[in-house]
Scaffold this motif. Sequence first.
Motif, PDB file in Angstrom:
ATOM      1  N   SER A  18       0.827  -1.206   0.000  1.00  0.00           N
ATOM      2  CA  SER A  18       0.000   0.000   0.000  1.00  0.00           C
ATOM      3  C   SER A  18       0.863   1.258   0.000  1.00  0.00           C
ATOM      4  O   SER A  18       0.542   2.256  -0.657  1.00  0.00           O
ATOM      5  N   GLY A  19       1.990   1.213   0.706  1.00  0.00           N
ATOM      6  CA  GLY A  19       2.862   2.381   0.753  1.00  0.00           C
ATOM      7  C   GLY A  19       3.403   2.764  -0.605  1.00  0.00           C
ATOM      8  O   GLY A  19       3.532   3.958  -0.926  1.00  0.00           O
ATOM      9  N   ALA A  20       3.706   1.778  -1.440  1.00  0.00           N
ATOM     10  CA  ALA A  20       4.195   2.073  -2.793  1.00  0.00           C
ATOM     11  C   ALA A  20       3.148   2.810  -3.601  1.00  0.00           C
ATOM     12  O   ALA A  20       3.455   3.747  -4.359  1.00  0.00           O
ATOM     13  N   PRO A  53      -7.040   2.263   4.323  1.00  0.00           N
ATOM     14  CA  PRO A  53      -5.855   2.489   3.488  1.00  0.00           C
ATOM     15  C   PRO A  53      -5.206   3.854   3.704  1.00  0.00           C
ATOM     16  O   PRO A  53      -3.981   3.964   3.679  1.00  0.00           O
ATOM     17  N   ILE A  54      -6.044   4.891   3.898  1.00  0.00           N
ATOM     18  CA  ILE A  54      -5.510   6.216   4.245  1.00  0.00           C
ATOM     19  C   ILE A  54      -6.415   6.804   5.314  1.00  0.00           C
ATOM     20  O   ILE A  54      -7.502   7.306   5.026  1.00  0.00           O
ATOM     21  N   THR A 112      -1.730   4.561   7.087  1.00  0.00           N
ATOM     22  CA  THR A 112      -2.398   3.326   6.695  1.00  0.00           C
ATOM     23  C   THR A 112      -2.565   2.473   7.942  1.00  0.00           C
ATOM     24  O   THR A 112      -1.625   2.311   8.724  1.00  0.00           O
ATOM     25  N   LEU A 113      -3.770   1.933   8.130  1.00  0.00           N
ATOM     26  CA  LEU A 113      -4.073   1.127   9.302  1.00  0.00           C
ATOM     27  C   LEU A 113      -4.454  -0.287   8.878  1.00  0.00           C
ATOM     28  O   LEU A 113      -5.330  -0.469   8.034  1.00  0.00           O
ATOM     29  N   ILE A 114      -3.806  -1.259   9.467  1.00  0.00           N
ATOM     30  CA  ILE A 114      -4.094  -2.663   9.189  1.00  0.00           C
ATOM     31  C   ILE A 114      -4.204  -3.381  10.532  1.00  0.00           C
ATOM     32  O   ILE A 114      -3.288  -3.309  11.360  1.00  0.00           O
ATOM     33  N   ASP A 150       1.122   2.744   9.605  1.00  0.00           N
ATOM     34  CA  ASP A 150       2.216   2.986   8.666  1.00  0.00           C
ATOM     35  C   ASP A 150       2.102   4.385   8.083  1.00  0.00           C
ATOM     36  O   ASP A 150       1.035   4.759   7.576  1.00  0.00           O
ATOM     37  N   GLN A 151       3.180   5.166   8.178  1.00  0.00           N
ATOM     38  CA  GLN A 151       3.247   6.469   7.522  1.00  0.00           C
ATOM     39  C   GLN A 151       4.271   6.324   6.393  1.00  0.00           C
ATOM     40  O   GLN A 151       5.488   6.441   6.619  1.00  0.00           O
ATOM     41  N   PRO A 152       3.798   6.062   5.171  1.00  0.00           N
ATOM     42  CA  PRO A 152       4.722   5.681   4.101  1.00  0.00           C
ATOM     43  C   PRO A 152       5.581   6.804   3.553  1.00  0.00           C
ATOM     44  O   PRO A 152       6.609   6.536   2.924  1.00  0.00           O
TER      45      PRO A 152
END
Length: 256
Positions: A16-18, A82-83, A98-100, A114-116
């Motif tokens: 997702s970060g990509a 996702p965001i 992003t939250l999983i 995650d903060q991509p």
Amino acid sequence: MSFDPVAVASAAADASGAVIRAHFRARIDVDTKADASPVTLADRGAEAAIRRVLAERCPDHAVIGEEMGGKAGGRFTWVIDPIDGTRAFITGRPVFATLIALLEHGRPVLGLIDQPVLGERWLAHEGELRFSGPHGGAPGTRAVASLAEAELSCTSPDMFTEPQFGGFRRLAGACRRVTYGGDAYGYGLLALGQIDVVAEADLKPWDWSALAPVIEAAGGAMTDWRGAELTLESDGTALALGNPALLGDAVALLGG
């Protein structure tokens, strides 16, 4: 478990970060959903990327996502945002996340923030929190002795009903300072001891499911405004504290 949840969540966040980095500050089109919240092709593309990883590695697991729906089922359910903080994303501010989350029988057992763009990631599993990032910080909440010493944070006062805002203002009046903005990123900062309290409302399961394991593994507590455990049937209020001993005081103020 016949799978490695940490490896699965990490691979999903990498995918997702990509997608997200490719669209950050790219002036992409923004649509408005039925609830008036914004959504972009970055949101949808990031969720699709996560779902592809989950379908490949955990095909028998249920999935709930903000953009593509779904429902809980069976022993394991993945919950995706996702965001979280699309308003921040579309205005070029790197404080979205992003939250999983992985739920087992309805309860979060893994949480990933995650903060991509900043390259920061919080991953909690089995009571252990791992944090990585190039800008410093170590996992662990700050156990301030009283609310009078606490930094309070909230994404926006617009998320509250009028009675809820009254409770929030009482809590804010008891704390040292209040700052707005940050979405899920604020909870990550609480897990690093930079913020002491977050109080919010109108949260859906994909907004909080990944956060609770992170906060708890860092030494804090996360509940609803009554002090009860968050579940898929919760009322949308959320209270995160770096020092669980302050829960009673905070709940009393929020409830009036």
